[in-house]
Design an enzyme around this catalytic site. Structure first.
Site, PDB file in Angstrom:
ATOM      1  N   GLN A 101     -15.637  -9.775  51.376  1.00  0.00           N
ATOM      2  CA  GLN A 101     -17.080  -9.846  50.909  1.00  0.00           C
ATOM      3  C   GLN A 101     -17.789  -8.690  51.020  1.00  0.00           C
ATOM      4  O   GLN A 101     -17.160  -7.759  51.909  1.00  0.00           O
ATOM      5  CB  GLN A 101     -17.718 -11.165  51.343  1.00  0.00           C
ATOM      6  CG  GLN A 101     -17.857 -11.268  52.868  1.00  0.00           C
ATOM      7  CD  GLN A 101     -18.275 -12.621  53.366  1.00  0.00           C
ATOM      8  OE1 GLN A 101     -19.182 -12.412  54.155  1.00  0.00           O
ATOM      9  NE2 GLN A 101     -17.284 -13.906  53.045  1.00  0.00           N
ATOM     10  N   HIS A 103     -22.148  -7.411  51.168  1.00  0.00           N
ATOM     11  CA  HIS A 103     -23.647  -7.936  50.948  1.00  0.00           C
ATOM     12  C   HIS A 103     -24.641  -6.796  50.119  1.00  0.00           C
ATOM     13  O   HIS A 103     -24.271  -5.644  50.581  1.00  0.00           O
ATOM     14  CB  HIS A 103     -24.183  -8.272  52.294  1.00  0.00           C
ATOM     15  CG  HIS A 103     -23.510  -9.213  52.957  1.00  0.00           C
ATOM     16  ND1 HIS A 103     -23.125 -10.523  52.517  1.00  0.00           N
ATOM     17  CD2 HIS A 103     -22.899  -9.276  54.208  1.00  0.00           C
ATOM     18  CE1 HIS A 103     -22.448 -11.066  53.399  1.00  0.00           C
ATOM     19  NE2 HIS A 103     -22.478 -10.471  54.658  1.00  0.00           N
ATOM     20  N   GLU A 120     -25.970  -6.882  59.060  1.00  0.00           N
ATOM     21  CA  GLU A 120     -25.613  -7.930  59.947  1.00  0.00           C
ATOM     22  C   GLU A 120     -24.695  -7.178  61.092  1.00  0.00           C
ATOM     23  O   GLU A 120     -24.228  -6.183  60.961  1.00  0.00           O
ATOM     24  CB  GLU A 120     -24.764  -9.158  59.619  1.00  0.00           C
ATOM     25  CG  GLU A 120     -23.642  -8.769  58.899  1.00  0.00           C
ATOM     26  CD  GLU A 120     -22.963  -9.849  58.044  1.00  0.00           C
ATOM     27  OE1 GLU A 120     -23.454 -10.781  57.921  1.00  0.00           O
ATOM     28  OE2 GLU A 120     -21.725  -9.622  57.681  1.00  0.00           O
ATOM     29  N   HIS A 178     -15.938  -6.579  54.050  1.00  0.00           N
ATOM     30  CA  HIS A 178     -15.660  -6.930  55.354  1.00  0.00           C
ATOM     31  C   HIS A 178     -14.960  -8.387  55.197  1.00  0.00           C
ATOM     32  O   HIS A 178     -15.603  -9.053  54.215  1.00  0.00           O
ATOM     33  CB  HIS A 178     -16.814  -7.053  56.413  1.00  0.00           C
ATOM     34  CG  HIS A 178     -17.879  -7.809  55.702  1.00  0.00           C
ATOM     35  ND1 HIS A 178     -18.807  -7.241  55.074  1.00  0.00           N
ATOM     36  CD2 HIS A 178     -18.374  -9.038  56.177  1.00  0.00           C
ATOM     37  CE1 HIS A 178     -19.813  -8.389  54.753  1.00  0.00           C
ATOM     38  NE2 HIS A 178     -19.572  -9.405  55.578  1.00  0.00           N
ATOM     39  N   ARG A 198     -18.437 -12.357  47.151  1.00  0.00           N
ATOM     40  CA  ARG A 198     -17.239 -12.507  47.281  1.00  0.00           C
ATOM     41  C   ARG A 198     -16.268 -11.391  46.351  1.00  0.00           C
ATOM     42  O   ARG A 198     -16.395 -11.915  45.060  1.00  0.00           O
ATOM     43  CB  ARG A 198     -16.759 -13.915  46.938  1.00  0.00           C
ATOM     44  CG  ARG A 198     -16.535 -14.827  48.321  1.00  0.00           C
ATOM     45  CD  ARG A 198     -16.101 -16.169  48.008  1.00  0.00           C
ATOM     46  NE  ARG A 198     -16.829 -17.206  48.693  1.00  0.00           N
ATOM     47  CZ  ARG A 198     -17.608 -18.122  48.070  1.00  0.00           C
ATOM     48  NH1 ARG A 198     -17.468 -18.204  46.752  1.00  0.00           N
ATOM     49  NH2 ARG A 198     -18.496 -18.883  48.933  1.00  0.00           N
TER      50      ARG A 198
END
Length: 322
Positions: A101, A103, A120, A178, A198
């Protein structure tokens, strides 16, 4: 008038096709099923945690935020985009491989209304022997190469695999491809976002027996092909009573500390502090009270708490806004 104190929350648990039962090792009462995520401190439409200790018991983080504002959460303690708490704190149990995936950033035009991008970081709490993760692209992978690999079913050949062990840290800016893989338990500190694109999901069925949705076009749009600024470090053997910086981003700073005995600390008016207890136990003392802590608990310390003391033997992560 309610005096500030360290807030502990009832986690929101999420069933995931890749989840398991490992969060029970922290004494958490998790529901039946494949539990992949514990949202430990959350203020999001898809999950809001409620206080379980002290005077504010039963109130949601959103209610606390609305009631106490900048005094408790700090001058920087709100998302400028949607007014919510700016971070989301999770524990993840990866009993199976997660989807590959990526982001988006805050400014991606495909973001749902009011949603933030998602930068993150992970701190590995536990890892089985030979555990690994997918972390970034191999050298020379362009959008065209990635598109072709997805069409040919050879996407795994374009991705970097990294072995992991407890104490490893991974900073994952938006745009980093990642995936956590089977056999790891991690603490995740992230922007308050639930947007994941995804790229690849091993052609497996979801919890409902149907293939899970892929987001190929969005993924190809947001991947940082030239590098996202992702960094990793091993943190075993850090000294007691000193903060080791693990990640610094525009959205959070995360540090690791070893508590051995007693450690005097303080919050600042600029930002709340989040403490994630990775292992061990002890107590937090402040002017007006004391609260026991143990591994797996995550505390929100108001910006105006001031002086506090960590006692015991433990490894903790400290997060605050830059």
């Amino acid at each position: 008038m309610t005096q500030p104190y360290p807030l502990l929350f009832q986690p929101e648990f999420k069933e995931r096709v890749w989840g398991g039962r490992a969060l029970e090792q922290f004494g958490l009462q998790i529901p039946e099923g494949h539990i992949g995520e514990g949202w430990m401190i959350a203020d999001h439409p898809n999950g809001t945690t409620s206080v379980i200790n002290g005077e504010l018991k039963g109130q949601g983080l959103d209610q606390v935020r609305e009631q106490f504002g900048k005094e408790w959460f700090g001058a920087k303690g709100f998302s400028e985009k949607n007014g919510r708490f700016p971070l989301l704190i999770k524990l993840l149990d990866c009993n199976d491989d997660l989807s590959v995936q990526v982001h988006p950033t805050d400014d991606y035009e495909g973001l749902p209304k009011g949603e933030l991008g998602k930068t993150e970081m992970w701190y590995v709490l536990d890892a089985k022997p030979d555990a690994k993760i997918i972390y970034g692209l191999k050298e020379g992978v362009t959008r065209e190469v990635m598109k072709e690999a997805l069409e040919n079913g050879t996407v795994m050949d374009s991705l970097q695999e990294v072995s992991v062990e407890a104490g490893d840290t991974f900073y994952i800016p938006a745009g980093t491809v990642h995936a956590l893989c089977a056999g790891v338990v991690v603490a995740e500190i992230q922007q308050n976002s639930d947007t994941t694109y995804r790229l690849y999901d091993y052609n497996r069925p979801g919890l409902d027996g149907k293939p899970r949705e892929l987001h190929i076009e969005d993924s190809l749009n947001v991947i940082a092909y030239e590098g996202s600024g992702a960094t990793t470090m091993k943190t075993a053997g850090s000294a007691a009573g000193e903060w080791l910086q693990l990640a610094k981003s525009p959205y959070f700073i995360v540090e690791k500390g070893i508590v051995d005995g007693s450690w005097s600390l303080s919050t600042t008016p600029d930002s709340f502090t989040i403490l994630v207890v990775c292992d061990g136990s002890g107590s937090i003392a402040w002017d007006g009270g004391s609260q026991d802590y143990k591994a797996g608990q995550c505390f929100l310390l108001p910006a105006n708490l001031g002086q506090y003391e960590l006692k015991g033997n433990a490894t903790v992560l400290r997060s605050y806004l830059p």
